[in-house]
Design an enzyme around this catalytic site. Structure first.
Site, short mmCIF file in Angstrom:
data_model
loop_
_atom_site.label_atom_id
_atom_site.label_comp_id
_atom_site.label_asym_id
_atom_site.label_seq_id
_atom_site.Cartn_x
_atom_site.Cartn_y
_atom_site.Cartn_z
N HIS A 148 0.86 -1.20 0.00
CA HIS A 148 0.00 0.00 0.00
C HIS A 148 0.89 1.24 0.00
CE1 HIS A 148 -4.03 1.89 1.36
NE2 HIS A 148 -3.21 2.88 1.04
N GLY B 282 -10.65 8.01 -0.80
CA GLY B 282 -11.35 9.28 -0.62
C GLY B 282 -12.31 9.23 0.55
N HIS C 59 -9.81 1.17 0.18
CA HIS C 59 -9.62 1.94 1.42
C HIS C 59 -10.95 1.90 2.18
CE1 HIS C 59 -6.22 3.76 -0.69
NE2 HIS C 59 -5.86 4.37 0.43
N GLU D 230 -10.96 3.45 7.39
CA GLU D 230 -9.76 4.25 7.74
C GLU D 230 -10.13 5.21 8.86
OE1 GLU D 230 -8.04 6.31 4.42
OE2 GLU D 230 -6.47 7.24 5.63
N ASP E 107 1.55 3.76 3.33
CA ASP E 107 0.54 4.62 2.72
C ASP E 107 1.26 5.62 1.81
OD1 ASP E 107 -2.08 5.25 2.17
OD2 ASP E 107 -2.43 6.47 3.96
ZN LIG Z 1 -3.88 4.88 1.04
#
Ligand SMILES: [Zn+2]
Length: 337
Positions: A15, A170, A197, A200, A278
């Site tokens: 990722h 997003g 995603h 999160e 990330d």
């Molecule tokens: Zn990410």
């Protein structure tokens, strides 16, 4: 585990956003001479989170400058090449690089040209350093269905030729999973792997729906899973791995201290955990650094750490012969110690 041993382990990174991992020195060089940013310190204030931000939204503002400089084939190619070079420095043997092609079409590039430029740069890095890679194309939740669908069909031209998967990123609260069923049905039908995603921020429902409605084979972050028994069971029963990004979650204020991160509980409850950055630059980190933080905060044993690397190999979207080579490389190093 000591840093030296950590560095010696052949690692896998699943990722990693290309636009969030541009070298600051490269960005500074690519900024126009009339930019008000004159040195690395000033640049880092704009493109990296050195501690915390107020929100995910504030974190996402840090991508403005990297996206601005990633509008030509040459720059995109160079940035992809340098990411592979950075992998080699910390002994990452395989990486999945994700990006949204339509972010890089503001000055006339087509989505095909963007994907090709990333491929060209990464392939050049692969030839020089032997680092294997695949690409993941990201859809943004706030973009229209038509635009996302168009990007999907462009990505399809590269499926099996460097592109392996699609992703959704997003604002999860404003744009929950339900609105993307058609898009991900089509992605699955076309043969893409799928990672999303989800969870999160606080919404574990998005994890459940990403798996049950959107065919997610892996979940990006998944931090919210801890607050739902049902979600934990779903992740466990279906063996859906989490792409854990500890520093990023701290940066965006999802956890207030690293030690509050649920990664340790995930491991203890036998959820498949992989460790990721990330964004190397936006989160001002490296994969090795992420492992170090997890070891320091949760006192994980060597075998638990090696197991997370094995998870990354086993759940990578690459061909089986590459996984076998990665496993052999890991066994060779760990047997020696
Ligand atoms: Zn990410």
């Amino acid at each position: 585990m000591k840093l030296e041993k950590l560095l010696s382990l052949p690692k896998v990174h699943l990722h990693c956003h290309l636009d969030g991992s541009v070298r600051p020195s490269t960005m500074l060089g690519l900024l126009k001479a009339d930019s008000s940013i004159k040195n690395i310190e000033e640049l880092l204030q704009e493109v990296a989170v050195l501690d915390k931000t107020s929100s995910l939204e504030a974190y996402l503002k840090k991508f403005d400058i990297p996206i601005m400089v990633m509008q030509t084939k040459e720059n995109i190619k160079r940035i992809a090449y340098e990411l592979i070079e950075d992998c080699n420095i910390e002994n990452i043997k395989y990486i999945e690089i994700r990006f949204a092609p339509y972010f890089h079409c503001k000055q006339g590039l087509s989505m095909e040209e963007v994907i090709q430029a990333v491929l060209d740069g990464a392939n050049e890095g692969k030839s020089k350093y032997g680092v294997e890679f695949n690409l993941i194309v990201c859809f943004l939740r706030h973009e229209s269905y038509e635009k996302n669908l168009q990007q999907l069909y462009v990505a399809k031209k590269f499926l099996g030729h460097g592109v392996v998967a699609v992703d959704l990123a997003g604002d999860e609260e404003l744009y929950p999973a339900d609105s993307f069923v058609e898009l991900f049905d089509e992605a699955k039908r076309l043969g893409f792997h799928i990672t999303i995603h989800a969870g999160e921020t606080g919404n574990f429902n998005n994890i459940n729906k990403s798996i049950t409605l959107l065919h997610a084979e892996r979940i990006g972050h998944g931090t919210a899973a801890m607050s739902s028994e049902e979600t934990m069971e779903l992740l466990y029963n279906r063996r859906v791995p989490l792409e854990v990004c500890v520093t990023s979650n701290y940066n965006t204020g999802i956890i207030t201290r690293l030690i509050d991160h649920p990664v340790y509980n995930f491991i203890k409850k036998n959820i498949v955990v992989t460790v990721n950055t990330d964004n190397n630059t936006v989160s001002n980190t490296t994969l090795t650094n992420e492992y170090s933080k997890i070891i320091d905060n949760f006192k994980l044993t060597d075998s638990e750490i090696i197991n997370t690397i094995l998870n990354s190999i086993n759940y990578a979207f690459c061909e089986e012969h590459i996984k076998e080579r990665l496993r052999r490389g890991l066994v060779e190093v760990t047997d020696k110690k």
